[in-house]
Motif scaffolding. Sequence first.
Motif, short mmCIF file in Angstrom:
data_model
loop_
_atom_site.label_atom_id
_atom_site.label_comp_id
_atom_site.label_asym_id
_atom_site.label_seq_id
_atom_site.Cartn_x
_atom_site.Cartn_y
_atom_site.Cartn_z
N ARG A 59 0.84 -1.21 0.00
CA ARG A 59 0.00 0.00 0.00
C ARG A 59 0.87 1.26 0.00
O ARG A 59 0.51 2.26 -0.62
CB ARG A 59 -0.95 0.00 1.20
N TYR A 95 4.19 -0.05 17.38
CA TYR A 95 3.58 0.60 16.22
C TYR A 95 4.74 1.04 15.33
O TYR A 95 5.74 1.57 15.83
CB TYR A 95 2.76 1.81 16.68
N TYR A 128 -5.32 2.92 21.08
CA TYR A 128 -5.30 4.22 20.38
C TYR A 128 -6.36 5.17 20.91
O TYR A 128 -6.12 6.36 21.03
CB TYR A 128 -5.52 3.92 18.90
N TYR A 163 -4.85 13.99 6.01
CA TYR A 163 -5.02 13.99 7.46
C TYR A 163 -5.34 15.36 8.05
O TYR A 163 -5.77 15.44 9.21
CB TYR A 163 -3.82 13.31 8.14
N GLU A 192 -15.86 7.01 6.64
CA GLU A 192 -14.95 6.36 7.59
C GLU A 192 -14.76 7.26 8.81
O GLU A 192 -15.22 8.39 8.84
CB GLU A 192 -13.59 6.07 6.93
N ILE A 218 -6.31 -2.18 5.82
CA ILE A 218 -5.82 -3.56 5.91
C ILE A 218 -6.50 -4.28 7.07
O ILE A 218 -6.82 -5.46 6.97
CB ILE A 218 -4.28 -3.55 5.98
N THR A 219 -6.80 -3.56 8.14
CA THR A 219 -7.58 -4.16 9.23
C THR A 219 -8.99 -4.49 8.72
O THR A 219 -9.57 -5.52 9.07
CB THR A 219 -7.67 -3.20 10.43
N THR A 255 -5.28 -0.08 12.12
CA THR A 255 -4.08 -0.62 12.74
C THR A 255 -3.91 -0.07 14.15
O THR A 255 -3.68 -0.80 15.10
CB THR A 255 -2.85 -0.27 11.88
#
Length: 304
Positions: A59, A95, A128, A163, A192, A218-219, A255
Amino acid sequence: MQDRDGFIWLDGQWLPWRDAKVHVLTHTLHYGYGCFEGLRAYETADGPAIFRLDEHLRRLEDSAHILAIDLPFDRATLAAACREAVSSNGLSAAYIRPLVFLGAEKLGVDPAGAATHVMVAAWSWGAYLGGKALDEGIRVRVSSYARHHPNVQMCRAKAISTYANSILAVREARRDGYDEALLLDTDGYVAEGSSENIFVVRDGELLQPETTSALDGITRRTVCALAADLGLAVRSKRITRDELYCADEIFLSGTAAEITPVVEVDRRRIGSGRPGALTRRLQQAFFACVRGELPERRGWLTAV
Ligand code: PPE
């Protein structure tokens, strides 16, 4: 973050943690053009292992390709840097943050002439969204900010610049007393969380939004595979805000956030107001998987 012992990989070299610095005229610092990854290494019976390392690096390559940045390092080199970032810092769980950025060779919006740099760092990062989030669930609000239209910022790239939108949303949510923000796309459908994908359960069916305006997490892919192992299909569809309100269960995947239950949206209780049964089952499967306890999924782990 800066004042720690340890080592950070920068452009092929290991630097003492405190010396891994850039110049203030770094292109990416001014315009936000670049991309990154976030991976986790978990403690397994055979020692620390990185979860889905190859998929994350693929990715990163895709993100760089979307941004038309030529990556100066191949996947094997970056994979070794990720593994060593965990081992050289003596971490049993971590992480891991690879980042691709443009240097201080020139400024001006057009980056032609700025060199591409890559760094990899790793540190220990717990739950998190706070210690209780995984067990008790979180409260979220639908953001007043929309997630990017694919022709504004392409969300398939894990681009640094997307972001700023996440930060606006999460700050708004936290200032209003919520734990996290949920963003709709520019058509008003659920996209999301500020840094997680979202799943919705209704009448035993597992639903997720299409990823046009969301990261191809990916999660998220892991959840789909684990759900299939449990005999559950996941349906991708456009999801509306009121479908969220009427959901039996909602959870976020990422993640960093792992599998975090959502128990309230916009002051409306979700289901019983406690993490739901299916969320719990998938959470358990996920943590078993990342800790190497599911023999059929050990291929997703790379020993450090
Ligand atoms: N959406 C967004 C916007 C996102 O940032 C993430 C990961 C995801 C979905 C889930 O993707 P994945 O990790 O592949 O399942 N967010 C990363 C950054 C968190 C941070 O604060 O930094 C992460 O979870 O590593």
